[in-house]
Design a protein around this motif. Structure first.
Motif, mmCIF file in Angstrom:
data_model
loop_
_atom_site.group_PDB
_atom_site.id
_atom_site.type_symbol
_atom_site.label_atom_id
_atom_site.label_comp_id
_atom_site.label_asym_id
_atom_site.label_seq_id
_atom_site.Cartn_x
_atom_site.Cartn_y
_atom_site.Cartn_z
ATOM 1 N N THR A 443 0.829 -1.200 0.000
ATOM 2 C CA THR A 443 0.000 0.000 0.000
ATOM 3 C C THR A 443 0.866 1.253 0.000
ATOM 4 O OG1 THR A 443 -1.793 -1.165 1.111
ATOM 5 C CG2 THR A 443 -1.799 1.246 1.245
ATOM 6 N N GLY A 444 1.958 1.242 0.742
ATOM 7 C CA GLY A 444 2.873 2.370 0.720
ATOM 8 C C GLY A 444 3.495 2.579 -0.649
ATOM 9 N N PHE A 445 3.858 1.492 -1.301
ATOM 10 C CA PHE A 445 4.414 1.531 -2.656
ATOM 11 C C PHE A 445 3.425 2.180 -3.613
ATOM 12 C CE2 PHE A 445 7.445 -0.761 -5.575
ATOM 13 C CZ PHE A 445 6.801 -0.529 -6.781
ATOM 14 N N LEU A 446 2.178 1.715 -3.602
ATOM 15 C CA LEU A 446 1.174 2.223 -4.536
ATOM 16 C C LEU A 446 0.788 3.667 -4.227
ATOM 17 C CD1 LEU A 446 -1.204 -0.800 -5.199
ATOM 18 C CD2 LEU A 446 0.926 -0.164 -6.330
ATOM 19 N N LYS A 447 0.771 4.049 -2.959
ATOM 20 C CA LYS A 447 0.479 5.437 -2.615
ATOM 21 C C LYS A 447 1.543 6.360 -3.189
ATOM 22 C CE LYS A 447 -0.757 6.430 1.597
ATOM 23 N NZ LYS A 447 -0.779 6.397 3.086
ATOM 24 N N ARG A 448 2.792 5.941 -3.154
ATOM 25 C CA ARG A 448 3.856 6.740 -3.757
ATOM 26 C C ARG A 448 3.663 6.832 -5.270
ATOM 27 N NH1 ARG A 448 9.459 4.265 -2.014
ATOM 28 N NH2 ARG A 448 10.242 6.087 -3.156
ATOM 29 N N MET A 449 3.263 5.747 -5.891
ATOM 30 C CA MET A 449 3.007 5.760 -7.338
ATOM 31 C C MET A 449 1.863 6.708 -7.680
ATOM 32 S SD MET A 449 5.030 3.628 -9.149
ATOM 33 C CE MET A 449 4.107 2.874 -10.503
ATOM 34 N N ILE A 450 0.820 6.694 -6.876
ATOM 35 C CA ILE A 450 -0.314 7.586 -7.110
ATOM 36 C C ILE A 450 0.116 9.039 -6.964
ATOM 37 C CG2 ILE A 450 -2.544 8.330 -6.191
ATOM 38 C CD1 ILE A 450 -3.061 5.356 -5.505
ATOM 39 N N SER A 451 0.900 9.336 -5.939
ATOM 40 C CA SER A 451 1.379 10.701 -5.724
ATOM 41 C C SER A 451 2.232 11.175 -6.898
ATOM 42 C CB SER A 451 2.191 10.767 -4.426
ATOM 43 O OG SER A 451 2.720 12.056 -4.216
ATOM 44 N N THR A 452 3.100 10.308 -7.400
ATOM 45 C CA THR A 452 3.923 10.641 -8.560
ATOM 46 C C THR A 452 3.057 10.911 -9.778
ATOM 47 O OG1 THR A 452 5.825 9.388 -7.769
ATOM 48 C CG2 THR A 452 5.670 9.735 -10.134
ATOM 49 N N THR A 453 2.040 10.079 -9.971
ATOM 50 C CA THR A 453 1.149 10.245 -11.121
ATOM 51 C C THR A 453 0.437 11.586 -11.065
ATOM 52 O OG1 THR A 453 0.781 7.852 -11.171
ATOM 53 C CG2 THR A 453 -0.780 9.217 -12.389
ATOM 54 N N ARG A 454 -0.084 11.945 -9.919
ATOM 55 C CA ARG A 454 -0.822 13.214 -9.799
ATOM 56 C C ARG A 454 0.113 14.416 -9.961
ATOM 57 N NH1 ARG A 454 -5.831 11.855 -8.715
ATOM 58 N NH2 ARG A 454 -6.380 10.203 -7.217
ATOM 59 N N ASP A 482 -9.716 -2.819 0.299
ATOM 60 C CA ASP A 482 -8.399 -2.368 -0.136
ATOM 61 C C ASP A 482 -8.245 -0.896 0.222
ATOM 62 O OD1 ASP A 482 -6.081 -1.554 -1.625
ATOM 63 O OD2 ASP A 482 -6.370 -3.303 -2.906
ATOM 64 N N PRO A 483 -7.234 -0.532 1.014
ATOM 65 C CA PRO A 483 -7.065 0.874 1.394
ATOM 66 C C PRO A 483 -6.760 1.792 0.223
ATOM 67 C CG PRO A 483 -5.188 -0.466 2.114
ATOM 68 C CD PRO A 483 -6.246 -1.421 1.666
ATOM 69 N N ILE A 484 -6.336 1.252 -0.917
ATOM 70 C CA ILE A 484 -6.055 2.086 -2.090
ATOM 71 C C ILE A 484 -7.327 2.750 -2.609
ATOM 72 C CG2 ILE A 484 -5.342 1.934 -4.527
ATOM 73 C CD1 ILE A 484 -3.049 2.106 -2.534
ATOM 74 N N GLN A 485 -8.503 2.206 -2.260
ATOM 75 C CA GLN A 485 -9.758 2.839 -2.671
ATOM 76 C C GLN A 485 -9.848 4.290 -2.208
ATOM 77 O OE1 GLN A 485 -13.390 -0.110 -2.582
ATOM 78 N NE2 GLN A 485 -12.093 -0.520 -0.824
ATOM 79 N N ASP A 486 -9.182 4.617 -1.104
ATOM 80 C CA ASP A 486 -9.230 5.980 -0.584
ATOM 81 C C ASP A 486 -8.470 6.962 -1.457
ATOM 82 O OD1 ASP A 486 -10.746 5.428 1.736
ATOM 83 O OD2 ASP A 486 -8.955 4.707 2.783
ATOM 84 N N TYR A 487 -7.565 6.479 -2.299
ATOM 85 C CA TYR A 487 -6.633 7.364 -2.998
ATOM 86 C C TYR A 487 -6.866 7.452 -4.499
ATOM 87 C CZ TYR A 487 -4.354 6.789 1.491
ATOM 88 O OH TYR A 487 -4.090 6.759 2.846
ATOM 89 N N VAL A 488 -7.650 6.548 -5.059
ATOM 90 C CA VAL A 488 -7.902 6.562 -6.499
ATOM 91 C C VAL A 488 -9.162 7.360 -6.814
ATOM 92 C CG1 VAL A 488 -6.706 4.394 -6.920
ATOM 93 C CG2 VAL A 488 -9.155 4.364 -6.359
ATOM 94 N N ASP A 489 -9.281 7.781 -8.071
ATOM 95 C CA ASP A 489 -10.476 8.505 -8.520
ATOM 96 C C ASP A 489 -11.609 7.555 -8.873
ATOM 97 O OD1 ASP A 489 -9.316 11.226 -8.559
ATOM 98 O OD2 ASP A 489 -8.040 10.390 -10.131
#
Length: 620
Positions: A443-454, A482-489
């Protein structure tokens, strides 16, 4: 347009990991819009040498040859060395070696290399005649799977890691007028630390799989640009132009859109970047029903770079996905970058027309390009045809979430994908992962990827293909925990009810519980069938079973209130070494709606009918 901040020095930066993998951060140097520049193709016939022990790259003590002071000896394979006298020992000969076609994978071209994973050396002689006024040269690779080391006339230009994104290396000063030779070491060996890792469900095609081009540009030139509508503002075009070269500071750049009667002029800052915007109140917008593209001219110092760009807004509002402010239902299909008719990697404009033509025939206004960035022909043709695109990086299943080098690799591939395609109106969703099991490190890995994308692209939507689970204590309530639901559009998930879980007779017993006020896309669903194999509908692998599964599935998913799109798996059968069932799979994943011979299965028409219904519901 925000540009990702980085402390990495300009140019090729090499990092040494604990595992000995040299990782190249190359997205910063990528030249965009290659097809509209002065290019010479190096496509065609190349020589090749198979090197499973990598004898041309390492000496017998496993030391890298191109990092050693004695690299000019006859033992260095990449130099394409010729013996100086008859007594000199040379243990290879490119000129007498076999031929292979570029672009193309080696697996489908050479039967003896069908399952080969390892190093192959590519070699090509060519004649260079410089173009007056264009004193700088770059070698551009659309993609090479997976690690590539590039040498020109015996000198190393650079290294790239990643099998599906473009890269280029400068050759100015090393390229000679007249005859030259280029050697490329390509290694498609899988590795636990790589992206993707060792375990996938598609064929690991190796080689120079996309165009190889020699690009000529002025001493200072327009390297990259972003020209798109501002986030949340349909009447403002944001402009960001990046110059590269010794005279990049304080230079005048003009952007002209003749059909819109719009002109912008700006001056480059201390970084060679021009920033600004244009008010545009009467634009003809790009949309799936009418994909209008404007001719756009970027001019600097007497040179003009042309592109065709569409302008549209993309946003989410509650449970809706809005294109130009209008709710859409994404009638989609997933696609692998493979031409099933020849069973090899797709790369050409003709391949793109086959695949996207089938999608249009199915009734799609949307495609998921899985599980990695596809070739540029696909997204440019999607622009022309009015097909919306989900583009993805191969953060697939389980990779090394705690390995910083693995993250650097994934982020570089992500940024190369965004850099290449950020001006394509068709691309509306960046996907940062597929079916990754939940853990704190992941989850930490993917949150960093999302931040980079934005940070790299604040306009487009971000998603990831997640996994569904049965709600604890319930046999038929499906949830996405999945906690990633909080961070995606957009909440996207894969589900195979009736295939990997239960039978089609049980699909309608299920319901989904999604506790988010966000739009939902089902990014995968479906089941396999061998085209031409018929029987009762409860007999697995028959077309009737797949047809029944689709009939029950579309009825079930239509009850999801937030459902705003679907990309069933998959448009066409594709090769996979995981799929071995004799007389049924024979090395092919059979979930396609179209067979490897181009024949449509019965389920194709079920989905087509469903899409006709959804188009009417949305007034299309």
């Amino acid at each position: 347009m925000k540009i990702k901040a980085t402390t990495i020095l300009a140019g090729l930066c090499l990092l040494q990991s604990a595992m000995g993998l040299i990782y190249a951060q190359t997205w910063q140097n990528l030249i965009t819009n290659i097809e509209n520049r002065q290019v010479t193709t190096l496509n065609g016939m190349w020589k090749y040498i198979v090197d499973p022990y990598e004898s041309g790259y390492y000496d017998y003590r496993r030391q890298v040859r191109d990092q050693q002071s004695w690299q000019n000896t006859a033992e260095a394979l990449y130099l394409a060395h010729k013996p100086a006298h008859k007594g000199e020992r040379v243990e290879y000969d490119f000129d007498k070696s076999d031929n292979i076609i570029v672009p193309g994978d080696w697996n489908s071209q050479k039967e003896k290399l069908f399952y080969y994973e390892g190093t192959i050396w590519y070699y090509k002689k060519f004649v260079f005649t410089p173009t007056p006024g264009l004193p700088r040269q770059f070698f551009y690779f659309g993609a090479a799977n997976y690690e590539s080391d590039v040498y020109l006339n015996g000198k190393k230009l650079g290294k790239h890691i990643g099998g599906f994104t473009p890269f280029n290396f400068e050759a100015t000063g090393l390229l000679k007028e007249g005859e030259n030779f280029i050697v490329v070491k390509v290694d498609n060996a899988r590795g636990l630390e790589k992206v993707p890792t060792v375990n996938t469900d598609w064929w690991n095609y190796g080689g120079l799989t996309r165009d190889v081009l020699l690009v000529e540009v002025p001493e200072t030139y327009i390297k990259d640009y972003y020209i798109q509508l501002a986030k949340g503002n349909s009447e403002l075009i944001e402009i960001h132009v990046e110059l590269d070269g010794p005279a990049k500071v304080g230079q005048v750049v003009t952007v002209n859109i003749p059909d819109a009667k719009l002109t912008f002029t700006g001056v480059s800052d201390e970084n060679g970047v021009v920033r600004g915007s244009i008010k545009a109140r009467k634009l003809q917008y790009w949309n799936p029903g009418k994909p209008f593209l404007y001719d756009v001219n970027l001019s600097y110092n007497g040179h003009t770079l042309k592109d065709r760009i569409g302008f549209r807004t993309i946003a989410v509002k509650g449970r809706d996905i809005l294109v130009n402010g209008k709710p859409v239902f994404l009638r989609g299909i997933s696609i692998h970058e493979e031409n099933p008719l020849r069973g090899g990697r797709a790369y050409s404009a003709e391949d793109a027309r086959i695949l996207l033509g089938w999608a249009k025939e199915l009734g799609c206004n949307y495609v998921r390009l899985a599980h990695y960035p596809h070739n540029e022909n696909m997204v440019r043709l999607a622009d022309e045809l009015g097909i919306l695109v989900w583009s993805e990086v191969p953060v697939y299943w389980t990779i090394q979430w705690e390995n910083q080098e693995t993250y650097n690799n994934a982020e570089n591939q992500l940024l190369e994908m965004i850099t290449r395609d950020k001006n394509r109106a068709s691309v509306i969703i960046w996907s940062i992962a597929n079916e990754t099991p939940v853990s704190p490190a992941r989850t930490g890995f993917l949150k960093r990827m999302i931040s980079t994308t934005r940070e790299a692209d604040p306009v487009r939507l971000v998603s990831a293909a997640l996994e569904r689970h049965e709600k604890p204590g319930s046999r038929n309530v499906q949830i996405i925990e999945d906690p990633i639901q909080d961070y995606v559009d957009v909440i996207s998930f894969n589900q195979y009810l009736g295939w990997y879980s239960g039978t089609p007779a049980q699909i309608m017993d299920n319901e989904y519980e999604i506790n988010y006020d966000k739009p939902v896309i089902i990014s995968e669903l479906g089941g396999g069938a061998l085209q031409g194999f018929h029987g009762e509908r409860d007999e697995i692998w028959t077309e009737e079973y797949q047809e029944w599964l689709y009939e029950e599935t579309v009825r079930m998913i239509d009850r999801i209130p937030q459902l705003r799109g679907v990309t069933p798996w998959i448009l066409a059968d594709f090769r996979s070494p995981r799929r071995l069932l004799p007389d049924i799979q024979d090395g092919w994943n059979r979930k396609g709606l179209i067979s490897q011979t181009g024949n449509k299965k019965k389920a194709f028409y079920v989905l087509k009918k469903y899409y006709e219904q959804k188009a009417k519901e949305y007034g299309e």
